[in-house]
Design an enzyme around this catalytic site. Structure first.
Site, mmCIF file in Angstrom:
data_model
loop_
_atom_site.group_PDB
_atom_site.id
_atom_site.type_symbol
_atom_site.label_atom_id
_atom_site.label_comp_id
_atom_site.label_asym_id
_atom_site.label_seq_id
_atom_site.Cartn_x
_atom_site.Cartn_y
_atom_site.Cartn_z
ATOM 1 N N TYR A 30 -59.179 23.475 -33.149
ATOM 2 C CA TYR A 30 -59.390 22.119 -32.593
ATOM 3 C C TYR A 30 -58.813 22.036 -31.183
ATOM 4 C CZ TYR A 30 -60.209 20.992 -37.516
ATOM 5 O OH TYR A 30 -60.681 20.965 -38.795
ATOM 6 N N TRP A 34 -57.906 14.691 -30.409
ATOM 7 C CA TRP A 34 -58.539 13.902 -31.476
ATOM 8 C C TRP A 34 -57.831 12.544 -31.591
ATOM 9 C CZ3 TRP A 34 -60.334 18.708 -31.461
ATOM 10 C CH2 TRP A 34 -61.523 18.990 -32.129
ATOM 11 N N ASN A 35 -58.582 11.533 -31.974
ATOM 12 C CA ASN A 35 -58.101 10.148 -31.955
ATOM 13 C C ASN A 35 -56.895 9.911 -32.879
ATOM 14 O OD1 ASN A 35 -57.921 7.367 -32.624
ATOM 15 N ND2 ASN A 35 -60.024 6.984 -31.990
ATOM 16 N N TRP A 36 -57.082 10.068 -34.207
ATOM 17 C CA TRP A 36 -55.940 9.708 -35.071
ATOM 18 C C TRP A 36 -54.871 10.789 -35.057
ATOM 19 C CZ3 TRP A 36 -56.684 9.062 -41.090
ATOM 20 C CH2 TRP A 36 -57.345 10.142 -41.641
ATOM 21 N N GLN A 103 -62.748 7.097 -35.091
ATOM 22 C CA GLN A 103 -61.944 7.621 -36.205
ATOM 23 C C GLN A 103 -61.023 6.500 -36.675
ATOM 24 O OE1 GLN A 103 -59.774 11.223 -35.137
ATOM 25 N NE2 GLN A 103 -60.753 12.372 -36.759
ATOM 26 N N GLY A 163 -62.463 10.565 -40.785
ATOM 27 C CA GLY A 163 -61.353 11.509 -40.667
ATOM 28 C C GLY A 163 -61.169 12.322 -41.938
ATOM 29 N N ASP A 165 -63.341 14.310 -43.612
ATOM 30 C CA ASP A 165 -64.685 14.834 -43.392
ATOM 31 C C ASP A 165 -65.495 15.158 -44.643
ATOM 32 O OD1 ASP A 165 -63.271 14.843 -41.041
ATOM 33 O OD2 ASP A 165 -63.963 16.802 -40.383
ATOM 34 N N ARG A 197 -63.564 25.408 -45.986
ATOM 35 C CA ARG A 197 -64.336 24.576 -45.053
ATOM 36 C C ARG A 197 -65.594 24.020 -45.718
ATOM 37 N NH1 ARG A 197 -61.902 22.793 -40.757
ATOM 38 N NH2 ARG A 197 -63.972 22.444 -39.900
ATOM 39 N N TRP A 359 -60.585 18.055 -47.816
ATOM 40 C CA TRP A 359 -60.628 16.669 -48.284
ATOM 41 C C TRP A 359 -61.127 16.494 -49.711
ATOM 42 C CZ3 TRP A 359 -57.747 13.411 -45.680
ATOM 43 C CH2 TRP A 359 -57.472 13.697 -44.338
ATOM 44 N N GLU A 402 -52.091 22.722 -41.426
ATOM 45 C CA GLU A 402 -52.943 21.527 -41.277
ATOM 46 C C GLU A 402 -52.877 20.643 -42.519
ATOM 47 O OE1 GLU A 402 -56.995 22.622 -40.499
ATOM 48 O OE2 GLU A 402 -57.686 20.540 -40.342
HETATM 49 C C1 GLC Z 1 -60.812 17.538 -39.043
HETATM 50 C C2 GLC Z 1 -60.184 16.458 -39.929
HETATM 51 C C3 GLC Z 1 -59.913 15.217 -39.117
HETATM 52 C C4 GLC Z 1 -59.029 15.590 -37.930
HETATM 53 C C5 GLC Z 1 -59.579 16.771 -37.129
HETATM 54 C C6 GLC Z 1 -58.591 17.304 -36.118
HETATM 55 O O1 GLC Z 1 -62.033 17.165 -38.547
HETATM 56 O O2 GLC Z 1 -60.962 16.168 -41.037
HETATM 57 O O3 GLC Z 1 -59.317 14.221 -39.870
HETATM 58 O O4 GLC Z 1 -58.842 14.488 -37.101
HETATM 59 O O5 GLC Z 1 -59.909 17.819 -37.996
HETATM 60 O O6 GLC Z 1 -57.373 17.613 -36.722
#
Ligand code: GLC
Length: 447
Positions: A30, A34-36, A103, A163, A165, A197, A359, A402
């Site tokens: 990543y 990312w937002n949250w 998100q 979030g 996914d 995944r 998830w 993670e």
């Molecule tokens: C995945 C997660 C998401 C998170 C992103 C970056 O897409 O499902 O919740 O924000 O990774 O960590």
């Protein structure tokens, strides 16, 4: 064995992932903001004693805010070859480039904590004044564009917007989305174990939706009417609700003396109406049979009958009745009994429970944090303590992964992960200096 001994410290993880005012969730998998994740990570910077860096995280996230108020789920500050779908697939023409969905907006609740717990009062006041107007516009956007019929239940257009996914909640609604009609190369499965995944079946539909948004030029009315995936997501609804409450409180308490109620009077009035609508509208999502809240497929008009952490987040929002809270508290006991390493994203008794797959069963620490806050606020301290201990066990077993296999505690997904490190610093194992400064400022620990 204590997994932390031979790993980076939580603060080092944040520093490793810091790319200049924004923190990537993890390198490789990543590589953007990312937002949250950004919001949760800001709490880590705060607890590490770097308040200026915490606010910077928020400011950099808001650089991605659209003119209509949306704060996107990804801000592509730089280039990276290791992520798909990148900016060229989303096709959003702005700078910095962004994705086209949002998100869960935990941002406002985090800003309230940064403001209240920050020691540098001048910094906190200055940064609140600079960032608050954008966040108010963000919340107005959610209610305006995602609940145009005023049901009190905002909707999401993509599983990524939740979030969460790959949650089983989205299996039904995703089946109504056609697969994308083009070849593409995923990057995630080359970086982490493919068995953790989502499958190709889901990815084909995720990418179809990304193209659908672009083809319809992100037109709010068209998307609401025609998007093949439209879900009232109980987690999004709950996190938005608490964020709105926190925003209103920040304005009304106006501890910085900024005259916020006068400046934002009309917006606050509208946000209060939205709160009232959700308090009523959310009851349509309660399942007396399952003892928790559910998400709803707004296209097919059916409740999505899966017991997941999303359905317990109304505790964080404060929108469950006392009796509903008790039912959910009972459910949590059983949940942790069967899968002791954090509250599993999907209830272990579910036929769709997979303790390692995205998830569908692992546990995420920021969700556990929100659940613990919710339990505590409903007077369920025993449950809150159990959740905290279960989360501490994940860190002790595996370090800053993670997410965690909720049955064995094994670390999964990306390693040296920012939000896990941040939750450790802020919530699970705070440094003495941070605890002392909280005590000195009279801020109580939530759990
Ligand atoms: C995945 C997660 C998401 C998170 C992103 C970056 O897409 O499902 O919740 O924000 O990774 O960590």
């Amino acid at each position: 064995m204590n997994a932390k001994l031979d790993a980076l410290s939580a603060h080092d993880v944040l520093k490793l992932n810091d790319l200049g005012g924004y923190t990537v969730p993890t390198r490789g998998l990543y590589p953007f903001q990312w937002n949250w994740d950004a919001a949760i990570t800001a709490l880590g910077w705060l607890a590490a004693g770097d308040e200026a860096r915490a606010w910077r995280e928020i400011e950099r996230l808001l650089e991605g805010q659209w003119d209509n108020g949306m704060v996107p789920h990804i801000v592509f500050h730089g280039d990276a070859e290791t992520y798909f779908p990148g900016p060229e697939v989303w096709g959003v023409k702005r700078s910095p480039a962004t994705s086209a969905i949002s998100q869960p907006p935990v941002l406002a609740s985090v800003m309230k904590l940064l403001f209240e717990e920050g020691r540098d009062r001048r910094l906190a006041e200055e940064k609140l004044a600079a960032t608050l107007p954008g966040v108010i516009r963000y919340h107005l956007w959610f209610y305006r564009d995602r609940d145009p019929e005023h049901t009190g239940r905002v909707c999401s257009y993509h599983p990524w917007e939740s979030g969460m996914d790959n949650s089983p909640q989205w299996d039904g609604p995703l089946a109504g989305v056609p697969p994308v009609d083009a070849e593409y190369v995923r990057r995630d499965t080359g970086l982490v174990d493919p068995s953790e995944r989502p499958h190709k079946y889901e990815y084909d539909r995720y990418i179809y939706l990304v193209k659908f948004f672009q083809q319809n030029e992100h037109d709010a009315e068209v998307l609401y009417r025609d998007c093949p995936y439209r879900v009232e997501d109980i987690s999004l609804i709950s996190i938005l609700h608490r964020g709105t409450r926190d925003l209103i409180a920040l304005c009304e308490e106006d501890a910085a003396g900024l005259g916020l109620v006068n400046t934002h009077g009309e917006a606050l009035y509208s946000l209060k109406q939205s709160l009232a609508r959700t308090e009523e509208g959310v009851q349509a999502l309660w399942s007396d049979e399952l003892g928790c809240f559910l998400s709803r497929d707004a296209r097919a008009n059916v409740l999505l009958e899966h017991v997941t952490t999303a359905g317990i987040l109304p505790l964080f929002a404060g929108i469950a009745s006392g009796a509903q809270a008790q039912r959910m508290g009972g459910l949590l006991e059983d949940w942790l009994e069967q899968a002791p390493f954090g509250v599993a994203s999907t209830h272990p008794a579910s036929t769709r429970f997979e303790p390692k797959r995205y998830w569908r069963g692992p546990s995420w620490l920021h969700i556990n944090w929100m659940l613990a806050i919710g339990c505590e606020e409903y007077g369920m301290s025993r449950e809150a303590d159990r959740i905290k201990q279960a989360s501490q066990q994940c860190i002790a077993a595996a370090g800053y992964y993670e997410y965690f296999n909720s049955v064995t505690g094994e670390g999964c997904g990306g390693r040296d992960f920012s939000w896990t490190a941040a939750m450790d610093l802020y919530w699970l194992n705070p440094l003495e200096s941070f605890t002392a400064s909280k005590a000195a400022s009279g801020v109580e620990e939530v759990s």
